[in-house]
Design a protein around this motif. Sequence first.
Motif, mmCIF file in Angstrom:
data_model
loop_
_atom_site.group_PDB
_atom_site.id
_atom_site.type_symbol
_atom_site.label_atom_id
_atom_site.label_comp_id
_atom_site.label_asym_id
_atom_site.label_seq_id
_atom_site.Cartn_x
_atom_site.Cartn_y
_atom_site.Cartn_z
ATOM 1 N N PHE A 116 0.808 -1.215 0.000
ATOM 2 C CA PHE A 116 0.000 0.000 0.000
ATOM 3 C C PHE A 116 0.843 1.267 0.000
ATOM 4 O O PHE A 116 0.313 2.363 -0.021
ATOM 5 N N SER B 141 2.819 2.507 -2.309
ATOM 6 C CA SER B 141 2.647 3.271 -3.539
ATOM 7 C C SER B 141 1.291 3.975 -3.542
ATOM 8 O O SER B 141 1.151 5.077 -4.100
ATOM 9 N N THR B 142 0.298 3.364 -2.908
ATOM 10 C CA THR B 142 -1.029 3.965 -2.843
ATOM 11 C C THR B 142 -0.989 5.296 -2.099
ATOM 12 O O THR B 142 -1.606 6.288 -2.521
ATOM 13 N N GLN C 33 0.799 7.803 -4.478
ATOM 14 C CA GLN C 33 -0.014 8.160 -5.640
ATOM 15 C C GLN C 33 -1.270 8.920 -5.246
ATOM 16 O O GLN C 33 -1.716 9.809 -5.965
ATOM 17 N N HIS C 34 -1.827 8.571 -4.086
ATOM 18 C CA HIS C 34 -3.035 9.274 -3.648
ATOM 19 C C HIS C 34 -2.733 10.721 -3.280
ATOM 20 O O HIS C 34 -3.523 11.632 -3.579
ATOM 21 N N CYS D 227 -3.235 -3.371 -4.844
ATOM 22 C CA CYS D 227 -3.625 -2.043 -5.330
ATOM 23 C C CYS D 227 -5.037 -2.083 -5.903
ATOM 24 O O CYS D 227 -5.835 -1.166 -5.699
ATOM 25 N N MET E 134 -7.619 -2.054 -3.310
ATOM 26 C CA MET E 134 -7.711 -0.747 -2.659
ATOM 27 C C MET E 134 -8.197 0.343 -3.617
ATOM 28 O O MET E 134 -8.196 1.523 -3.277
ATOM 29 N N ASN F 110 -6.683 1.443 -6.149
ATOM 30 C CA ASN F 110 -5.572 2.254 -6.661
ATOM 31 C C ASN F 110 -5.249 1.759 -8.066
ATOM 32 O O ASN F 110 -4.342 0.964 -8.285
ATOM 33 N N GLY G 291 -1.829 2.612 -9.525
ATOM 34 C CA GLY G 291 -0.819 1.659 -9.078
ATOM 35 C C GLY G 291 -0.886 0.356 -9.853
ATOM 36 O O GLY G 291 0.147 -0.209 -10.229
ATOM 37 N N CYS H 56 -10.257 6.142 -3.882
ATOM 38 C CA CYS H 56 -9.818 5.609 -5.158
ATOM 39 C C CYS H 56 -8.718 6.492 -5.732
ATOM 40 O O CYS H 56 -8.715 7.702 -5.514
ATOM 41 N N VAL H 57 -7.775 5.863 -6.424
ATOM 42 C CA VAL H 57 -6.802 6.598 -7.235
ATOM 43 C C VAL H 57 -7.012 6.128 -8.670
ATOM 44 O O VAL H 57 -6.576 5.047 -9.046
ATOM 45 N N TYR I 98 -7.497 7.715 2.100
ATOM 46 C CA TYR I 98 -7.116 6.427 2.679
ATOM 47 C C TYR I 98 -6.620 6.651 4.112
ATOM 48 O O TYR I 98 -5.886 7.597 4.380
#
Length: 227
Positions: free
Chosen positions: A1, A3-4, A7-8, A77, A80, A82, A85, A141-142, A191
Amino acid sequence: FYSTLIQHSLYLALQPKEFLNQGWNKKDKEKRSPNVLAMIKMFNQISGLVCMEIVSVSDLNARRNTLVKFIKVANECYKMNNFDGVMAVISGLENSSVFRLKKTWEGMAKEVSDQYADMKSLMENNFKLFREKLATLSPPCVPYIGIFLTDLTFTEDGNKDLVGGNLVNFNKLRQVAEKIQQVLQYQNDIYHLQNVSCIQEKVSSTTISHPDALYKRSCEIEPSVKK
């Protein structure tokens, strides 16, 4: 997570004006669309990191385990929401330096192979399944912004600014506004994840080898079989 989280945070920084007039492709793109460019840069960073990590492993079994690990990362990802990701990891796995490693791809558990196939299906038919997923998911969400940048490019290039002589093409403006709203609609939900700065720093700051060097390394660990 991890990277999430990265990125988020980049996704939350996006501003509507950055998506106007294909600013991310202009000469002054750093001024017009700085946060769009930051998301694209991180996407490429993750993709390159995935590729580099896999081809850096000499032992076949260990390399396969690394490949499986990244498929599982992409799947997490996906769970989640994402999708930036998911697509970044898939982009790394589909890189020619990794894709050509037939021995590495062989022997994976069916469950892992099925997970990968399901995620790749998101990209088929102009991202049909991805668009359907976005329409029904529960945030946070991404989103994968690449698809929206493509949509905006088609809308901008395929419709005139003026119609009927000198009249503003409000239909084009409406389409652009709708696309921008679609990509930014998840910014109100966050998140609740713990920040692990050292891992995020590794993801962000690792220097990615040149593509030619990665491909050369790929050929060294699995030489092409001459027919």
